[in-house]
Motif scaffolding. Structure first.
Motif, PDB file in Angstrom:
ATOM      1  N   ASP A  95     -16.396   8.902 -12.356  1.00  0.00           N
ATOM      2  CA  ASP A  95     -16.135  10.031 -11.462  1.00  0.00           C
ATOM      3  C   ASP A  95     -14.765   9.944 -10.786  1.00  0.00           C
ATOM      4  OD1 ASP A  95     -18.472  11.303 -12.076  1.00  0.00           O
ATOM      5  OD2 ASP A  95     -19.587  10.536 -10.352  1.00  0.00           O
ATOM      6  N   PHE A  96     -14.214   8.745 -10.669  1.00  0.00           N
ATOM      7  CA  PHE A  96     -12.856   8.570 -10.163  1.00  0.00           C
ATOM      8  C   PHE A  96     -12.003   7.987 -11.278  1.00  0.00           C
ATOM      9  CE2 PHE A  96     -15.069   8.972  -6.192  1.00  0.00           C
ATOM     10  CZ  PHE A  96     -14.143   9.545  -5.329  1.00  0.00           C
ATOM     11  N   THR A  97     -10.772   8.447 -11.367  1.00  0.00           N
ATOM     12  CA  THR A  97      -9.872   8.007 -12.430  1.00  0.00           C
ATOM     13  C   THR A  97      -8.578   7.461 -11.822  1.00  0.00           C
ATOM     14  OG1 THR A  97      -8.648  10.098 -12.685  1.00  0.00           O
ATOM     15  CG2 THR A  97     -10.790   9.897 -13.838  1.00  0.00           C
ATOM     16  N   LEU A  98      -7.701   6.986 -12.681  1.00  0.00           N
ATOM     17  CA  LEU A  98      -6.415   6.437 -12.243  1.00  0.00           C
ATOM     18  C   LEU A  98      -5.338   7.504 -12.072  1.00  0.00           C
ATOM     19  CD1 LEU A  98      -6.233   3.254 -14.522  1.00  0.00           C
ATOM     20  CD2 LEU A  98      -6.834   3.352 -12.096  1.00  0.00           C
ATOM     21  N   GLU A  99      -5.691   8.736 -12.279  1.00  0.00           N
ATOM     22  CA  GLU A  99      -4.676   9.798 -12.294  1.00  0.00           C
ATOM     23  C   GLU A  99      -3.817   9.801 -11.030  1.00  0.00           C
ATOM     24  OE1 GLU A  99      -4.408  14.668 -12.772  1.00  0.00           O
ATOM     25  OE2 GLU A  99      -6.354  13.654 -12.773  1.00  0.00           O
ATOM     26  N   LYS A 100      -4.415   9.630  -9.864  1.00  0.00           N
ATOM     27  CA  LYS A 100      -3.667   9.705  -8.611  1.00  0.00           C
ATOM     28  C   LYS A 100      -2.748   8.511  -8.402  1.00  0.00           C
ATOM     29  CE  LYS A 100      -7.468  12.282  -6.421  1.00  0.00           C
ATOM     30  NZ  LYS A 100      -6.826  13.605  -6.508  1.00  0.00           N
ATOM     31  N   ALA A 101      -2.982   7.433  -9.168  1.00  0.00           N
ATOM     32  CA  ALA A 101      -2.153   6.231  -9.039  1.00  0.00           C
ATOM     33  C   ALA A 101      -1.048   6.168 -10.080  1.00  0.00           C
ATOM     34  CB  ALA A 101      -3.026   4.982  -9.137  1.00  0.00           C
ATOM     35  N   GLU A 102      -0.983   7.145 -10.951  1.00  0.00           N
ATOM     36  CA  GLU A 102       0.019   7.111 -12.034  1.00  0.00           C
ATOM     37  C   GLU A 102       1.425   6.951 -11.473  1.00  0.00           C
ATOM     38  OE1 GLU A 102      -0.605   6.740 -15.003  1.00  0.00           O
ATOM     39  OE2 GLU A 102      -2.645   7.485 -15.309  1.00  0.00           O
ATOM     40  N   GLY A 103       2.213   6.106 -12.144  1.00  0.00           N
ATOM     41  CA  GLY A 103       3.610   5.917 -11.760  1.00  0.00           C
ATOM     42  C   GLY A 103       3.844   4.750 -10.826  1.00  0.00           C
ATOM     43  N   LEU A 104       2.770   4.170 -10.283  1.00  0.00           N
ATOM     44  CA  LEU A 104       2.948   3.015  -9.409  1.00  0.00           C
ATOM     45  C   LEU A 104       3.254   1.763 -10.229  1.00  0.00           C
ATOM     46  CD1 LEU A 104       0.063   3.403  -6.787  1.00  0.00           C
ATOM     47  CD2 LEU A 104       2.426   4.199  -6.628  1.00  0.00           C
ATOM     48  N   GLU A 105       3.946   0.831  -9.594  1.00  0.00           N
ATOM     49  CA  GLU A 105       4.184  -0.485 -10.199  1.00  0.00           C
ATOM     50  C   GLU A 105       2.868  -1.260 -10.170  1.00  0.00           C
ATOM     51  OE1 GLU A 105       4.822  -4.684 -10.172  1.00  0.00           O
ATOM     52  OE2 GLU A 105       4.429  -3.591  -8.311  1.00  0.00           O
ATOM     53  N   LEU A 106       2.711  -2.230 -11.079  1.00  0.00           N
ATOM     54  CA  LEU A 106       1.450  -2.955 -11.239  1.00  0.00           C
ATOM     55  C   LEU A 106       0.897  -3.466  -9.913  1.00  0.00           C
ATOM     56  CD1 LEU A 106      -0.769  -4.466 -12.845  1.00  0.00           C
ATOM     57  CD2 LEU A 106       0.887  -6.326 -13.181  1.00  0.00           C
ATOM     58  N   ALA A 107       1.685  -4.252  -9.166  1.00  0.00           N
ATOM     59  CA  ALA A 107       1.186  -4.868  -7.940  1.00  0.00           C
ATOM     60  C   ALA A 107       0.903  -3.833  -6.867  1.00  0.00           C
ATOM     61  CB  ALA A 107       2.184  -5.906  -7.434  1.00  0.00           C
ATOM     62  N   ASP A 108       1.796  -2.830  -6.738  1.00  0.00           N
ATOM     63  CA  ASP A 108       1.558  -1.772  -5.748  1.00  0.00           C
ATOM     64  C   ASP A 108       0.281  -1.004  -6.073  1.00  0.00           C
ATOM     65  OD1 ASP A 108       3.830  -2.453  -4.374  1.00  0.00           O
ATOM     66  OD2 ASP A 108       5.055  -0.808  -5.171  1.00  0.00           O
ATOM     67  N   GLY A 109       0.032  -0.773  -7.352  1.00  0.00           N
ATOM     68  CA  GLY A 109      -1.185  -0.067  -7.741  1.00  0.00           C
ATOM     69  C   GLY A 109      -2.429  -0.862  -7.373  1.00  0.00           C
TER      70      GLY A 109
ATOM     71  N   LEU B 262      -5.053   0.474  -4.574  1.00  0.00           N
ATOM     72  CA  LEU B 262      -6.438   0.770  -4.956  1.00  0.00           C
ATOM     73  C   LEU B 262      -7.427  -0.090  -4.172  1.00  0.00           C
ATOM     74  CD1 LEU B 262      -5.886   1.279  -8.769  1.00  0.00           C
ATOM     75  CD2 LEU B 262      -6.426   3.040  -7.071  1.00  0.00           C
ATOM     76  N   ALA B 263      -7.012  -1.292  -3.761  1.00  0.00           N
ATOM     77  CA  ALA B 263      -7.848  -2.091  -2.866  1.00  0.00           C
ATOM     78  C   ALA B 263      -7.985  -1.388  -1.512  1.00  0.00           C
ATOM     79  CB  ALA B 263      -7.258  -3.491  -2.686  1.00  0.00           C
ATOM     80  N   ALA B 264      -6.892  -0.809  -1.045  1.00  0.00           N
ATOM     81  CA  ALA B 264      -6.940  -0.064   0.216  1.00  0.00           C
ATOM     82  C   ALA B 264      -7.837   1.163   0.092  1.00  0.00           C
ATOM     83  CB  ALA B 264      -5.529   0.345   0.635  1.00  0.00           C
ATOM     84  N   VAL B 265      -7.804   1.823  -1.065  1.00  0.00           N
ATOM     85  CA  VAL B 265      -8.689   2.972  -1.301  1.00  0.00           C
ATOM     86  C   VAL B 265     -10.146   2.547  -1.174  1.00  0.00           C
ATOM     87  CG1 VAL B 265      -9.502   4.614  -3.052  1.00  0.00           C
ATOM     88  CG2 VAL B 265      -7.043   4.240  -2.733  1.00  0.00           C
ATOM     89  N   SER B 266     -10.492   1.419  -1.791  1.00  0.00           N
ATOM     90  CA  SER B 266     -11.869   0.933  -1.726  1.00  0.00           C
ATOM     91  C   SER B 266     -12.306   0.703  -0.290  1.00  0.00           C
ATOM     92  CB  SER B 266     -12.010  -0.368  -2.523  1.00  0.00           C
ATOM     93  OG  SER B 266     -11.719  -0.161  -3.882  1.00  0.00           O
ATOM     94  N   ALA B 267     -11.452   0.033   0.494  1.00  0.00           N
ATOM     95  CA  ALA B 267     -11.802  -0.272   1.883  1.00  0.00           C
ATOM     96  C   ALA B 267     -11.888   0.982   2.734  1.00  0.00           C
ATOM     97  CB  ALA B 267     -10.776  -1.244   2.469  1.00  0.00           C
TER      98      ALA B 267
ATOM     99  N   VAL C 149       0.835  -1.191   0.000  1.00  0.00           N
ATOM    100  CA  VAL C 149       0.000   0.000   0.000  1.00  0.00           C
ATOM    101  C   VAL C 149       0.873   1.246   0.000  1.00  0.00           C
ATOM    102  CG1 VAL C 149      -1.726   1.315   1.290  1.00  0.00           C
ATOM    103  CG2 VAL C 149      -1.848  -1.182   1.226  1.00  0.00           C
ATOM    104  N   VAL C 150       0.630   2.126  -0.952  1.00  0.00           N
ATOM    105  CA  VAL C 150       1.318   3.421  -0.996  1.00  0.00           C
ATOM    106  C   VAL C 150       0.393   4.433  -0.326  1.00  0.00           C
ATOM    107  CG1 VAL C 150       2.377   5.165  -2.471  1.00  0.00           C
ATOM    108  CG2 VAL C 150       2.483   2.742  -3.122  1.00  0.00           C
ATOM    109  N   SER C 151       0.701   4.763   0.917  1.00  0.00           N
ATOM    110  CA  SER C 151      -0.226   5.520   1.764  1.00  0.00           C
ATOM    111  C   SER C 151      -0.544   6.898   1.211  1.00  0.00           C
ATOM    112  CB  SER C 151       0.357   5.654   3.178  1.00  0.00           C
ATOM    113  OG  SER C 151       0.523   4.390   3.767  1.00  0.00           O
ATOM    114  N   ARG C 152       0.423   7.546   0.580  1.00  0.00           N
ATOM    115  CA  ARG C 152       0.167   8.901   0.078  1.00  0.00           C
ATOM    116  C   ARG C 152      -0.894   8.891  -1.018  1.00  0.00           C
ATOM    117  NH1 ARG C 152       2.075   9.341  -4.854  1.00  0.00           N
ATOM    118  NH2 ARG C 152       3.851   8.039  -5.524  1.00  0.00           N
TER     119      ARG C 152
END
Length: 390
Positions: A268-282, A286-291, A242-245
């Motif tokens: 309404d939500f996009t991947l913009e904030k996750a750009e640059g993450l590695e596949l698994a970290d992303g 994003l699972a943490a975001v959902s929870a 999980v990338v907390s930021r």
């Protein structure tokens, strides 16, 4: 028609069909209900969309952005609507055939079909929601009465048009097994493309709203970065962290500070904030975001929940569910279980709800409430068409 079904105060047999924001296929469920407290859950089934058809629906989301009137079908949308309707008819036919003679004898004839359709545009601030699926033609193809377009009347009365499942969640909350009965308030969580919750108090109307992205960002991420349609069993996320930021950036979106009722479109939500993450970290982030988005909904509840019941495809992602359980425990927000722990079918709940809502629609009972969608008063909805009507 069975003698017991001549009056609309009786229990009816209904099929519900749901094709959600995950766009993975059609869920079907059979239900016997009076549209109020009586609920007898029947068999369910899932008919997947093939990859090419799913891509057509994904393309339709872009095409639908040009719609300004609910009846407009620009580009491929008219042809897609016809194909979606045909697939729904085929799904019903196959479902009834698979019941077999014993099943048909037990459940009797189907009184009504409740169909959601495929949402391609949802703009509550404009009073605009578009679901592809021709109810009239579905009734002709199946020879059954069909209730469709169940969101529009709510929006005409000032509502968000979503979520609609809370009326059914409230009925389920009052019929939980002894182990979980009486643990009020109960919160049902549906994790589809978008997540939503229903807060059910011991008395009074339910409270409901969309909580944020469920599977949609994860699906988009692993499709774009990994070439697969979804993260089956959270396998990709299990290799990441999980990338907390990034989680914090998503949760800083103004949507989360708003009290309900509130609803979201898949875009309404996009991947913009996750750009640059590695596949698994992303995928893990994003699972943490959902929870975290679901848990953040507790800030807008009148009382802290005692029990959370997780339904929908997202309950199969162990990272989302694990984060929900650990987060609720840390915050003293009660116990988190999945639908099956309570004897429910987490895959079929929404389809069951559409069957339940169809019966409520037939009887003129409210589908939505000011506390669930923001409508001015509790209102019924849906259009009844075709078949041998009860």
């Amino acid at each position: 028609m069975n003698e017991a079904r001549h009056g609309l105060d009786s229990v009816l047999t209904a099929i519900g069909l749901m094709s959600g924001t995950s766009m993975d296929g059609i869920d079907l469920a059979l239900l016997r209900t009076d549209g109020e407290k009586a609920v007898e859950r029947g068999p369910s089934h899932f008919v997947p969309y093939d990859a090419a058809f799913r891509r057509r629906i994904e393309d339709a989301l872009e095409t639908a952005k040009a719609i300004v009137g609910r009846e407009e079908r620009p580009g491929d949308l008219a042809a897609l609507e016809r194909d979606i309707t045909g697939r729904h008819a085929d799904a019903i036919d196959g479902f009834l055939r698979n019941l077999g003679k014993a099943g048909r004898d037990h459940w009797g004839e189907v009184d009504v079909v409740g169909v959601h359709g495929q949402t391609v545009l949802h703009r509550p601030h404009l009073g605009l929601t578009v679901q592809l699926g021709d109810g009239d033609w579905l009734a002709q193809l199946t020879g059954l009465p069909v209730v469709y377009d169940m969101r529009a009347n709510d929006m005409r009365h000032g509502g968000q048009g979503a979520p609609l499942v809370p009326a059914y969640h409230a009925a389920l909350a009052r019929s939980l097994p002894e182990k979980y009965a009486g643990r009020w308030p109960v919160v049902f969580v549906n994790i589809g493309g978008i997540s939503n919750i229903t807060y059910v108090p011991e008395s009074g109307d339910p409270i409901a709203f969309d909580t944020g992205p469920g599977n949609t960002l994860i699906d988009q991420w692993v499709s774009r970065e990994g070439g697969v349609p979804y993260d089956a069993g959270g396998a990709i996320a299990s290799e990441g962290g999980v990338v907390s930021r990034v989680v914090a950036d998503y949760l800083d979106t103004p949507f989360f500070a708003k009290a309900g009722p509130k609803s979201l479109d898949r875009n309404d939500f996009t991947l913009e904030k996750a750009e640059g993450l590695e596949l698994a970290d992303g995928a893990r982030t994003l699972a943490a975001v959902s929870a975290e988005a679901i848990l953040k909904a507790a800030e807008h509840m009148p009382e802290q929940p005692k029990l959370w019941i997780v339904c929908g495809g997202g309950r199969k992602n162990p990272h989302i569910v694990g984060d929900l359980k650990s987060g609720a425990e840390r915050a003293g927000l009660g116990e988190v279980i999945v639908a099956e722990d309570a004897g429910l079918d987490g895959d079929a709940t929404e389809a069951e709800a559409w069957a339940y809502l169809a019966v409520r629609s037939l009887k003129g009972l409210p589908l939505t409430f000011p506390t669930t969608t923001g409508c001015r008063q509790a209102v019924t909805g849906g259009i009844l068409t075709g078949g041998r009507q009860p």
